[in-house]
Design a protein around this motif. Structure first.
Motif, short mmCIF file in Angstrom:
data_model
loop_
_atom_site.label_atom_id
_atom_site.label_comp_id
_atom_site.label_asym_id
_atom_site.label_seq_id
_atom_site.Cartn_x
_atom_site.Cartn_y
_atom_site.Cartn_z
N ALA A 50 0.89 -1.27 0.01
CA ALA A 50 0.04 -0.02 -0.08
C ALA A 50 0.73 1.42 -0.05
O ALA A 50 0.42 2.36 -0.50
N ILE A 51 2.08 1.12 0.54
CA ILE A 51 2.73 2.53 0.76
C ILE A 51 4.23 2.51 0.01
O ILE A 51 4.84 3.45 0.24
N SER A 52 4.60 1.31 -0.59
CA SER A 52 5.92 1.52 -1.42
C SER A 52 5.96 1.26 -2.75
O SER A 52 4.95 0.56 -3.13
N LYS A 53 6.88 1.33 -3.58
CA LYS A 53 6.87 1.05 -5.07
C LYS A 53 7.05 -0.41 -5.08
O LYS A 53 7.73 -1.03 -4.12
N SER A 54 6.86 -0.99 -6.22
CA SER A 54 7.12 -2.17 -6.56
C SER A 54 8.43 -2.59 -6.62
O SER A 54 9.55 -1.85 -7.04
N VAL A 55 8.87 -3.90 -5.98
CA VAL A 55 10.27 -4.33 -6.01
C VAL A 55 10.44 -5.61 -6.74
O VAL A 55 9.59 -6.33 -6.36
N LYS A 56 11.36 -5.63 -7.61
CA LYS A 56 11.58 -7.10 -8.29
C LYS A 56 12.51 -7.88 -7.57
O LYS A 56 13.65 -7.43 -7.31
N VAL A 57 12.04 -9.05 -7.12
CA VAL A 57 13.02 -10.09 -6.74
C VAL A 57 13.09 -11.32 -7.59
O VAL A 57 12.07 -11.78 -8.22
#
Length: 170
Positions: A50-57
Motif C-alpha cells: 500500500a505504501i511502497s513502490k514495486s520491488v523486483k525479486v
C-alpha cells in the motif's frame, strides 16, 4: 494466526500462518521451503504494498499442502511464491491472556503457538478465508472466526492510537 502443519511428500513442519485477504497471493519463506526441500522454477516477482513502490525479486513458484488439528486432511496449495522474509510484527498471545482480557472468547478453542509466521495465506486461497462461525464481544473487542483451518482472532487493539502500525510489508 493459525498453527498448521506444512507438508511436502514425507517432510512436514509445524509453523504459524497468517490469513491475509489483502494479499493477492500466498507466500512462504525461503527458510521453510528449503527445510521442506520444496523445488520450484525460478521467476521474477514484482512485490508491492500500500505504501511502497514495486520491488523486483528473484523468487520461485512452489506447491505444498497444509493441514491443521481442525482440518487434518491435506489442503493443496499451488503456485505460492517463495520470499526471503515475511516482515511481520510478533503475533503471539496465550490462552490465559485471551480468557482474562476477552471473556466472550473464553470457551473458543483458539490454538496458540510460539512458532514464527512462515506463510501468508492470500486471497488466491479464498476457501481458507471463509468464516463458518463468528464470536464477537463489545465494539472494540477482537472477534473469533472459525475457518477451515481453525479459529482465528481479528482485532483487539481497542482503538488506542499508535505510531507503530503493521501493513504486512515484505
Amino acid at each position: 494466526v493459525l498453527p498448521v502443519k506444512v507438508c511436502n511428500g514425507t517432510h512436514a513442519i509445524e509453523v504459524n500462518t497468517l490469513l491475509d485477504s489483502g494479499s493477492d497471493t500466498t507466500l512462504i519463506t525461503s527458510k521453510l521451503a528449503d527445510q521442506l526441500k520444496i523445488k520450484g522454477e525460478k521467476k521474477d516477482l514484482n512485490i508491492s504494498n500500500a505504501i511502497s513502490k514495486s520491488v523486483k525479486v528473484v523468487s520461485r513458484l512452489v506447491n505444498f499442502s497444509l493441514a491443521s488439528n481442525h482440518h487434518p486432511n491435506p489442503i493443496e496449495v499451488r503456485n505460492a511464491w517463495v520470499v526471503d522474509i515475511l516482515n511481520l510484527p510478533p503475533q503471539k498471545f496465550s490462552q490465559k491472556e485471551i480468557k482474562k482480557n476477552w471473556p466472550h472468547l473464553s470457551k473458543i478453542p483458539i490454538e496458540t503457538s510460539d512458532k514464527d509466521i512462515a506463510i501468508i495465506i492470500g486471497a488466491d486461497l479464498p476457501q481458507l478465508h471463509i468464516s463458518h462461525d463468528v464470536i464477537s464481544g463489545e465494539t472494540d473487542d477482537p472477534i473469533a472466526m472459525l475457518t477451515k483451518l481453525g479459529w482465528v482472532l481479528l482485532g483487539g487493539k481497542r482503538n488506542k492510537p499508535t505510531t507503530n502500525i503493521s501493513s504486512n510489508l515484505i
